[in-house]
Design a protein around this motif. Structure first.
Motif, mmCIF file in Angstrom:
data_model
loop_
_atom_site.group_PDB
_atom_site.id
_atom_site.type_symbol
_atom_site.label_atom_id
_atom_site.label_comp_id
_atom_site.label_asym_id
_atom_site.label_seq_id
_atom_site.Cartn_x
_atom_site.Cartn_y
_atom_site.Cartn_z
ATOM 1 N N ASP A 344 59.888 -12.670 -19.535
ATOM 2 C CA ASP A 344 59.321 -11.419 -19.039
ATOM 3 C C ASP A 344 60.388 -10.570 -18.359
ATOM 4 O OD1 ASP A 344 56.854 -12.080 -19.990
ATOM 5 O OD2 ASP A 344 56.139 -12.909 -18.080
ATOM 6 N N PHE A 345 60.203 -9.244 -18.422
ATOM 7 C CA PHE A 345 61.169 -8.324 -17.809
ATOM 8 C C PHE A 345 61.193 -8.518 -16.293
ATOM 9 C CE2 PHE A 345 61.992 -3.883 -16.185
ATOM 10 C CZ PHE A 345 63.355 -3.922 -16.418
ATOM 11 N N LYS A 346 60.033 -8.525 -15.679
ATOM 12 C CA LYS A 346 59.910 -8.820 -14.251
ATOM 13 C C LYS A 346 58.785 -9.837 -14.114
ATOM 14 C CE LYS A 346 61.608 -4.350 -12.494
ATOM 15 N NZ LYS A 346 61.284 -3.165 -11.675
ATOM 16 N N GLY A 347 59.121 -11.070 -14.478
ATOM 17 C CA GLY A 347 58.112 -12.111 -14.536
ATOM 18 C C GLY A 347 57.548 -12.510 -13.179
ATOM 19 N N LYS A 348 56.283 -12.902 -13.167
ATOM 20 C CA LYS A 348 55.641 -13.400 -11.956
ATOM 21 C C LYS A 348 55.778 -14.911 -11.838
ATOM 22 C CE LYS A 348 54.401 -9.349 -10.755
ATOM 23 N NZ LYS A 348 55.042 -8.718 -9.589
ATOM 24 N N ASN A 349 56.200 -15.540 -12.940
ATOM 25 C CA ASN A 349 56.455 -16.986 -12.950
ATOM 26 C C ASN A 349 55.238 -17.780 -12.476
ATOM 27 O OD1 ASN A 349 59.215 -16.536 -13.737
ATOM 28 N ND2 ASN A 349 59.664 -15.995 -11.600
ATOM 29 N N ARG A 350 54.091 -17.396 -13.013
ATOM 30 C CA ARG A 350 52.848 -18.094 -12.680
ATOM 31 C C ARG A 350 51.813 -17.807 -13.749
ATOM 32 N NH1 ARG A 350 49.109 -14.442 -10.927
ATOM 33 N NH2 ARG A 350 49.836 -12.492 -9.959
ATOM 34 N N PRO A 351 50.715 -18.565 -13.773
ATOM 35 C CA PRO A 351 49.627 -18.258 -14.706
ATOM 36 C C PRO A 351 49.055 -16.866 -14.416
ATOM 37 C CG PRO A 351 49.405 -20.485 -13.884
ATOM 38 C CD PRO A 351 50.474 -19.841 -13.058
ATOM 39 N N LEU A 352 48.680 -16.150 -15.486
ATOM 40 C CA LEU A 352 48.183 -14.784 -15.335
ATOM 41 C C LEU A 352 46.845 -14.623 -16.039
ATOM 42 C CD1 LEU A 352 51.478 -12.829 -16.198
ATOM 43 C CD2 LEU A 352 50.582 -13.311 -13.910
ATOM 44 N N THR A 353 45.976 -13.823 -15.437
ATOM 45 C CA THR A 353 44.735 -13.456 -16.114
ATOM 46 C C THR A 353 45.045 -12.418 -17.191
ATOM 47 O OG1 THR A 353 44.261 -11.638 -14.585
ATOM 48 C CG2 THR A 353 43.440 -13.833 -13.974
ATOM 49 N N ILE A 354 44.090 -12.158 -18.043
ATOM 50 C CA ILE A 354 44.302 -11.171 -19.115
ATOM 51 C C ILE A 354 44.615 -9.783 -18.538
ATOM 52 C CG2 ILE A 354 43.240 -9.994 -21.068
ATOM 53 C CD1 ILE A 354 44.132 -12.881 -21.620
ATOM 54 N N PRO A 355 43.855 -9.298 -17.527
ATOM 55 C CA PRO A 355 44.239 -8.008 -16.940
ATOM 56 C C PRO A 355 45.640 -8.031 -16.333
ATOM 57 C CG PRO A 355 41.974 -8.520 -16.368
ATOM 58 C CD PRO A 355 42.547 -9.757 -17.000
ATOM 59 N N GLU A 356 46.055 -9.140 -15.751
ATOM 60 C CA GLU A 356 47.398 -9.223 -15.181
ATOM 61 C C GLU A 356 48.477 -9.225 -16.259
ATOM 62 O OE1 GLU A 356 46.866 -11.604 -10.961
ATOM 63 O OE2 GLU A 356 46.915 -12.777 -12.834
ATOM 64 N N ILE A 357 48.189 -9.900 -17.372
ATOM 65 C CA ILE A 357 49.142 -9.865 -18.494
ATOM 66 C C ILE A 357 49.378 -8.419 -18.926
ATOM 67 C CG2 ILE A 357 49.425 -10.433 -20.948
ATOM 68 C CD1 ILE A 357 47.988 -13.085 -20.342
ATOM 69 N N PHE A 358 48.304 -7.657 -18.981
ATOM 70 C CA PHE A 358 48.399 -6.246 -19.366
ATOM 71 C C PHE A 358 49.101 -5.435 -18.275
ATOM 72 C CE2 PHE A 358 46.411 -2.207 -20.981
ATOM 73 C CZ PHE A 358 46.849 -2.329 -22.297
ATOM 74 N N GLN A 359 48.732 -5.690 -17.049
ATOM 75 C CA GLN A 359 49.305 -4.946 -15.924
ATOM 76 C C GLN A 359 50.799 -5.181 -15.771
ATOM 77 O OE1 GLN A 359 47.443 -5.940 -12.206
ATOM 78 N NE2 GLN A 359 49.082 -5.038 -10.956
ATOM 79 N N TYR A 360 51.218 -6.430 -15.854
ATOM 80 C CA TYR A 360 52.631 -6.770 -15.675
ATOM 81 C C TYR A 360 53.406 -6.783 -17.000
ATOM 82 C CZ TYR A 360 50.864 -8.279 -11.116
ATOM 83 O OH TYR A 360 50.263 -8.333 -9.878
ATOM 84 N N SER A 361 52.711 -6.473 -18.096
ATOM 85 C CA SER A 361 53.333 -6.421 -19.417
ATOM 86 C C SER A 361 54.092 -7.709 -19.727
ATOM 87 C CB SER A 361 54.284 -5.208 -19.517
ATOM 88 O OG SER A 361 54.587 -4.912 -20.861
ATOM 89 N N SER A 362 53.382 -8.800 -19.620
ATOM 90 C CA SER A 362 54.000 -10.120 -19.792
ATOM 91 C C SER A 362 54.169 -10.474 -21.268
ATOM 92 C CB SER A 362 53.140 -11.183 -19.113
ATOM 93 O OG SER A 362 53.596 -12.484 -19.438
ATOM 94 N N ASN A 363 55.413 -10.642 -21.680
ATOM 95 C CA ASN A 363 55.691 -11.106 -23.041
ATOM 96 C C ASN A 363 55.191 -12.524 -23.250
ATOM 97 O OD1 ASN A 363 57.012 -8.676 -23.531
ATOM 98 N ND2 ASN A 363 59.044 -9.529 -23.119
ATOM 99 N N ILE A 364 55.393 -13.351 -22.220
ATOM 100 C CA ILE A 364 55.008 -14.759 -22.321
ATOM 101 C C ILE A 364 53.489 -14.893 -22.461
ATOM 102 C CG2 ILE A 364 55.057 -17.005 -21.165
ATOM 103 C CD1 ILE A 364 57.589 -16.025 -19.680
ATOM 104 N N GLY A 365 52.761 -14.160 -21.628
ATOM 105 C CA GLY A 365 51.304 -14.218 -21.689
ATOM 106 C C GLY A 365 50.761 -13.687 -22.998
ATOM 107 N N THR A 366 51.346 -12.577 -23.490
ATOM 108 C CA THR A 366 50.895 -11.991 -24.760
ATOM 109 C C THR A 366 51.172 -12.940 -25.914
ATOM 110 O OG1 THR A 366 51.396 -9.790 -23.869
ATOM 111 C CG2 THR A 366 51.045 -9.964 -26.241
ATOM 112 N N ALA A 367 52.341 -13.576 -25.901
ATOM 113 C CA ALA A 367 52.685 -14.538 -26.957
ATOM 114 C C ALA A 367 51.696 -15.703 -26.953
ATOM 115 C CB ALA A 367 54.111 -15.040 -26.765
ATOM 116 N N GLY A 368 51.255 -16.093 -25.746
ATOM 117 C CA GLY A 368 50.274 -17.173 -25.641
ATOM 118 C C GLY A 368 48.959 -16.806 -26.290
#
Length: 584
Positions: A344-368
């Motif tokens: 992730d560009f600015k990863g939170k390094n923790r499990p994320l909810t779907i809205p958080e994946i969208f909010q933080y633009s998580s590559n890792i969460g989206t790939a999951g």
């Protein structure tokens, strides 16, 4: 001497004088006859010459003008095109009368003098080329300068060059200049459509009517487009400002009605003036830099759209029933796959909810989420949304998206967050509209279309519940995520940024981005989609170069100025928060 001798001598002298006088008189008569004959011959010669000239003039008078000079028939030169209007009746393109200058080389007396005189009116004239045309004495016709001004015509007439004439023509005129260049396109010197909606009109039968001579100097019904000239002007101005302000290679935007699929505005910078589609440099060469403006990056080019694709990946997971808005995806660690590391560009390094994946633009969460759906279903879903096949619309020259020939897991993962597949910005906007309009994919159009007509051709691509969830995610990101820099007070904007590494010569550049922002408004009752792009910006708001610092401010400026014109009334307070609380 005797008297008799004197008399004889006198008689002899008198006889000689008479003989000499007779000879002299005889010579005068001969000269008179000779002069009279010459006068008669000259007179006959003049009569013959004048008769020949008169006969030649009569021949020119009765001969068909087109045949005499090999000029195109008047029905070709005066072929009409219909006026093009915006959705409110504002004029976008029309025909005007003009004249073109031609020469009949076989009648040019002094070629050098003619070229020098023409150069006083047209300093940029191709002297060598013009000289070659006028020197071809076997030729009866050659265009010298097409579509000249009345003043230039008057100046040429004053020069009095034999063998030079004029023919009336039609010229296409675009009152707005560059404003809607890529939508309208342009015509060639013979008033035939070359690009944009001008070319579309020819493809719909106008060219055939012209060939049959049925469009000659006759009124044609105007053609109305879906474009709103007011919004179009705003969109182009914002893109032009961003191009300079962010020191970018290109910029553009499109505004779309989510219910009907109507394109209300579309601009791509650099652009061109359709009144002057090409320019000539002082040395006579074509300005290639200016011609780069012909390239329409909104519909005629494909790009990896970056994180805007996360909208489609999350919608896919929701629609397939693999996740809900309350689902949690582990984004605590980078993903290593096939020699690549996904982070992730600015990863939170923790499990994320779907809205958080969208909010933080998580590559890792989206790939999951993509991994939960699977490769085949992923490809099928993007195809269903029209992102992987050529778009159907009136605009000629639409680009075809690109994707891997064979999808592997690494392809599915990277495509989930916008790398590895390229599509047009217009297609991205159309697919995004289907996410928030109830799940209906409506083909885009540049012609007016009613809601009923749109319903007849729309395809259901996702469930209504999925569309509700996506409206929530767009609104959430508009309030809490990267969409905050696009917010305009009172208009409740939601959307998703996309910052992609630019592909140069088949490789990803580490120092150049292709940025995009896809936005919808108002999120409580979505009516419009606005998508902006900015190619390779060197700077941005607060020194950033990401989409949040470049493409998002463009959204803010466009919606802030265009929304009132589109009839969207502002609602002050916090309608976005009210929407989230009311629905979830």
């Amino acid at each position: 001497m005797s008297l008799v001798s004197k008399i004889v001598l006198a008689k002899r002298r008198g006889h000689l004088n008479v003989s000499a006088l007779r000879v002299k008189n005889r010579k005068k008569v001969d000269l008179y006859k000779q002069g009279k004959t010459r006068v008669v011959l000259v007179a006959v010669g003049l009569v013959i010459a004048f008769a020949a000239s008169a006969a030649r003039l009569v021949e020119y008078g009765v001969r068909d003008p087109a045949a005499a000079s090999d000029i195109l028939p008047s029905d070709k030169l005066m072929a009409s095109r219909p006026d093009i209007l915006d959705r409110n009746g504002q004029l976008l393109a029309t025909d005007i009368r003009t004249v073109s200058m031609f020469a009949e080389p076989n009648r040019i007396v002094d070629v050098d003098d003619a070229v020098e005189k023409l150069a006083t009116i047209f300093p940029d004239i191709d002297r060598k080329g013009t000289y070659a045309k006028l020197s071809a004495k076997s030729s009866r016709f050659a265009w010298i300068r097409r579509q000249i001004t009345p003043r230039q015509q008057s100046q040429i007439l004053e020069l009095g060059i034999p063998g030079v004439g004029f023919r009336p023509e039609k010229k296409r005129f675009y009152p707005g200049g560059n404003t809607a260049a890529h939508v309208l396109g342009y015509v060639d010197i013979d008033n035939r459509g070359v690009a944009g909606m001008e070319r579309y009109l020819d493809e719909q039968g106008l060219l055939d009517l012209r060939a049959a001579g049925l469009t000659s100097d006759m009124p044609l019904e105007p053609v109305t487009l879906s474009i709103d000239l007011r919004v179009q002007n705003i969109v182009r101005e914002v893109a032009a400002e961003a191009l300079v302000k962010y020191q970018a290679q290109a910029a553009g935007a499109v505004v779309l009605d989510v219910e009907t699929g109507e394109v209300l505005a579309m601009a791509s910078l650099p652009d061109f003036d359709p009144n002057q589609p090409s320019r000539t440099l002082p040395d006579g060469k074509v300005d290639k830099e200016y011609e780069k403006g012909w390239f329409n990056r909104i519909s005629n080019a494909t790009f990896e759209m970056g994180s805007t694709f996360k909208s489609f990946t999350l919608a896919m997971g929701l629609d397939e029933g693999k996740v809900t808005l309350n689902s949690v995806i582990d984004a605590s660690r980078p993903i290593r796959m096939g020699g690549f590391t996904i982070k992730d560009f600015k990863g939170k390094n923790r499990p994320l909810t779907i809205p958080e994946i969208f909010q933080y633009s998580s590559n890792i969460g989206t790939a999951g989420v993509a991994d939960l759906v699977g490769i085949e279903r992923h490809q099928e879903f993007l195809t269903r949304l029209g992102l992987l096949s050529k778009m159907e619309t009136e605009m000629p020259g639409v680009a075809t998206p690109t994707q891997p020939k064979v999808w592997k897991k690494i392809n599915s993962v990277t495509i989930s967050y916008g790398h590895g597949a390229a599509t047009t910005p217009l297609q991205t906007a159309v697919a995004a509209a289907s996410l928030i309009n109830g799940g209906r994919l409506v083909p885009p159009t540049f012609l007016p279309r009613s809601a009923a007509q749109a319903n007849d051709i729309a395809k259901i691509v996702i469930r209504e519940k999925t569309s509700e969830d996506m409206r929530y995610l767009y609104a959430w990101n508009g309030i809490k995520g990267s969409g905050r820099s696009a917010q305009v007070e009172g208009f409740n904007i939601g959307g998703k940024t996309g910052t992609a590494d630019k592909v140069i010569n088949g490789r990803y550049a580490t120092d150049q981005n292709f940025n995009a922002f896809v936005a919808a408004f108002p999120m409580d009752r979505p009516k419009y989609i606005v998508l902006t792009i900015i190619d390779a910006p060197q700077t941005g708001e607060n020194g950033g170069r990401t989409a949040a610092s470049t493409a998002a401010p463009m959204i803010k400026s466009i919606i802030g100025r265009a929304a009132p014109l589109l009839g969207v009334a502002p609602r002050f307070g916090d309608p976005g928060a009210e929407y989230l609380l009311a629905n979830y």
